[in-house]
Design a protein around this motif. Sequence first.
Motif, PDB file in Angstrom:
ATOM      1  N   VAL A 192     -87.275  -9.146 -13.666  1.00 56.85           N
ATOM      2  CA  VAL A 192     -87.754  -9.648 -12.386  1.00 56.85           C
ATOM      3  C   VAL A 192     -89.022  -8.916 -11.918  1.00 56.85           C
ATOM      4  CG1 VAL A 192     -86.095  -8.232 -11.110  1.00 56.85           C
ATOM      5  CG2 VAL A 192     -87.069 -10.228 -10.031  1.00 56.85           C
ATOM      6  N   ALA A 196     -92.753 -10.889 -11.562  1.00 55.98           N
ATOM      7  CA  ALA A 196     -93.664 -10.924 -10.420  1.00 55.98           C
ATOM      8  C   ALA A 196     -95.090 -10.621 -10.866  1.00 55.98           C
ATOM      9  CB  ALA A 196     -93.204  -9.929  -9.355  1.00 55.98           C
ATOM     10  N   LYS A 224     -91.182 -22.873  -7.016  1.00 52.50           N
ATOM     11  CA  LYS A 224     -91.651 -23.065  -5.648  1.00 52.50           C
ATOM     12  C   LYS A 224     -92.808 -22.125  -5.340  1.00 52.50           C
ATOM     13  CE  LYS A 224     -89.968 -23.156  -0.914  1.00 52.50           C
ATOM     14  NZ  LYS A 224     -90.667 -22.074  -0.248  1.00 52.50           N
ATOM     15  N   TYR A 248     -87.883 -27.805  -0.383  1.00 52.61           N
ATOM     16  CA  TYR A 248     -86.935 -26.770   0.009  1.00 52.61           C
ATOM     17  C   TYR A 248     -86.290 -27.074   1.360  1.00 52.61           C
ATOM     18  CZ  TYR A 248     -85.232 -22.313   1.731  1.00 52.61           C
ATOM     19  OH  TYR A 248     -84.456 -21.338   2.271  1.00 52.61           O
TER      20      TYR A 248
ATOM     21  N   SER B 270     -89.596  -7.867  -5.409  1.00 50.94           N
ATOM     22  CA  SER B 270     -90.280  -8.607  -6.474  1.00 50.94           C
ATOM     23  C   SER B 270     -89.604  -9.945  -6.777  1.00 50.94           C
ATOM     24  CB  SER B 270     -90.369  -7.756  -7.742  1.00 50.94           C
ATOM     25  OG  SER B 270     -89.077  -7.458  -8.210  1.00 50.94           O
ATOM     26  N   ILE B 271     -88.446 -10.212  -6.184  1.00 53.30           N
ATOM     27  CA  ILE B 271     -87.778 -11.497  -6.417  1.00 53.30           C
ATOM     28  C   ILE B 271     -88.477 -12.584  -5.598  1.00 53.30           C
ATOM     29  CG2 ILE B 271     -85.603 -12.764  -6.200  1.00 53.30           C
ATOM     30  CD1 ILE B 271     -84.160 -10.111  -6.228  1.00 53.30           C
ATOM     31  N   PRO B 272     -88.902 -13.680  -6.238  1.00 51.14           N
ATOM     32  CA  PRO B 272     -89.469 -14.760  -5.421  1.00 51.14           C
ATOM     33  C   PRO B 272     -88.355 -15.370  -4.562  1.00 51.14           C
ATOM     34  CG  PRO B 272     -89.536 -15.321  -7.768  1.00 51.14           C
ATOM     35  CD  PRO B 272     -88.855 -13.999  -7.653  1.00 51.14           C
ATOM     36  N   LYS B 273     -88.584 -15.472  -3.265  1.00 50.66           N
ATOM     37  CA  LYS B 273     -87.547 -16.002  -2.379  1.00 50.66           C
ATOM     38  C   LYS B 273     -87.847 -17.462  -2.065  1.00 50.66           C
ATOM     39  CE  LYS B 273     -86.201 -11.626  -1.490  1.00 50.66           C
ATOM     40  NZ  LYS B 273     -87.308 -11.017  -2.255  1.00 50.66           N
ATOM     41  N   LEU B 274     -86.791 -18.228  -1.940  1.00 49.41           N
ATOM     42  CA  LEU B 274     -86.970 -19.645  -1.644  1.00 49.41           C
ATOM     43  C   LEU B 274     -87.608 -19.868  -0.289  1.00 49.41           C
ATOM     44  CD1 LEU B 274     -83.780 -21.366  -2.972  1.00 49.41           C
ATOM     45  CD2 LEU B 274     -86.129 -21.969  -3.501  1.00 49.41           C
TER      46      LEU B 274
END
Lengths: 344, 370
Positions: A192, A196, A224, A248, B270-274
Amino acid sequence: MAGSGTAHLRPVDEVVLRVEDLTVEFPASGGRKVHAVTGVSFDVAKGETLGIVGESGCGKSTTGKAIMRLVPITSGTVTFNGNEISSLSGNKLRELRQELQMIFQDPVSSINPRRTIGDVVTEPLDIWNRTDGAEELVDRVLSDVGLDPQVARPKRRHEFSGGQCQRICIARSLVLDPEVIICDEPVSALDVSVQAQILNLLEDMKERYGLTLVFIAHDLAVVKNVSDRVAVMYLGKICEIASPDDLYYRPAHPYSAALLTAIPLPDPDVVPNTGDLAGDLPSPMAPPSGCRFRTRCARATDRCAAEEPIVRQVGDDHFVACHFPLVGEVAPPSTSAVRVATSS
Amino acid sequence: MARRIIAADGGHEGAPLLEITDLRTHFLTPHGRVRAVDGVTFTLERGRTLGIVGESGSGKTVLSRSIMGLLPRSNVERTGSIRYEGTEISDYSQAEMRSVWGPQMAMIFQDPMTSLNPVMRIGRQITESLRYHLDMDKAEAKDLAVSLLKSVGIPEPDKRFKEYPHQLSGGMRQRVVIAIALACGPKLLMADEPTTALDVTVQAQILNLLDAQQRERFMAMILVTHDLGVVAGRAHDIAVMYAGQIVEKASAKTLFSGMRMPYTEALLESIPKLEYRSHTRLASIPGRPPSLVNPPKGCMFAARCRYVQEQCLEEKPQLIEGDTPDHQYRCFFPVGTDAGREALERNLAEGRVPQTDDVEVAITAPGGAK
């Protein structure tokens, strides 16, 4: 839709890439066919990123490969800058690939282990005899993707991490200065934190090289993040096309809504959803009649089995192929699936 | 004779289910000693779920394999204590471990295709352990296996019983693997990235299944994953691993609301969030994890940390207690404290940022990388 139709297509002169009624079938034993992609249409405007999202087996990678002509097209057309490319072959097809490049899922296995990184990135230029200034160009591309050219050139792939290998693959696809890059799950093999880095890099490169991207992934949050427009695919058909934020906040297709709720959120206060979507993807050798999603859809009626839904507009730049969409003019037959649309 | 040692022993009353103390697993390679797991300590009570989160190469898989005794036979050094219901099992031989695997601990692996035998019917793969551990006869074992298949949500279990793994989809295969793991009623289930190879919709199904089975059987579970999202709503406690060590450990609620370790913060960011608008720039962690052969002198995360100070490069931070008793972390300048804020401000003022991606020779730990 899992349905067909072309209501969402824009005029030819506004788009770089246009795919119309694309069908890809593979022969299987006993004279049967695998219906990998059936009647898919979409287009990509210049400088736009189109995200294609769906589960494994939905035909998203096959669609990408069909545009690149890496798999034979059964029927349908692909138009690139106004020229029909789905019937090209031989040298014409090879020339086209200077403009259309692809990045694959596994960055490590898409680099030849025996060749140096310098060779790997220079090879596209060698093939097209663009040797003038090739060395400087390779150096520039390598440093653009965040690698030190002097250090990276003499090394081989085993000396790099997965994220660095993906940077090298991106450099290799950029070196010919293509117009369109098809990214097939470019980050799903990465951690992860590295994911990024690569997503940010793709956005930077898109800006710097004026690229148009087709971004294929199974992770809706990733899609997205990078896309200007998202197409949701299910079992070889397109379900919904919309802008990412619209998709979304107001998913219109029950499948898009189910995909959204299935994503685990990094928040302990959110109760994980306990399963909207039961069962597995049906076999692409014998897809269900009518709407292909009906076997897993809580809202399916007899009409869904009898009649295939056609793409129609339900909002500004928002198209769906469903008889009973979650938004729009037709009232939902039940409210069970609606909580998804309101949970945002 | 080695069978059911623990069952006969009955376990020590009041002892926690699993107690790991200073567990170290080092691989001896031509490049040197790879410290894949380096001093891990934790306790797991019955019926609880511990989530272990980390990037590839952080040692989370090696840790779970070390606990299960599934390490390669040569060039490995495992030290430290593993107490299961009060019994020390770290010195058990493979033959003795056979009594532990199945009725006591069971494991689910990442790839359901390679963890099933492709040339054996799935019924036989489930009944194998029932007949070995529980001395069942063929008919009894079959009945139980069919009901297990049913309980893990496989339609037409009678028919599936006679099928081979290739006839099932990925999600169905993982359900079979879960049925095998649950067959002998283990008290501890290790799930090593059980959903990484699966689609997001199937992932939700499998996680829900594990949840339900765990509650029904009052089983303890160790859920190893690289995805903070997977453990957030499902684990009671979360341990974040980095470079072979636990760098932060807390209850899920505490970890997300009051994280102290800069690495945890960076991982989450670093996690893409919705809910982000599209084209939101992601906060990535620069650089890569340190070499496990020549670990840095100071904090393992220092080279990639926003809060880094001189002290971090010189001294190794120890695991210290946080504000709540169940919260531990390894940091001199923790996130959300005055020390952390000052360190960050100082770094921003001096323009000190961690070095970005540079090219260097990567040495990967054998068995450490998935």
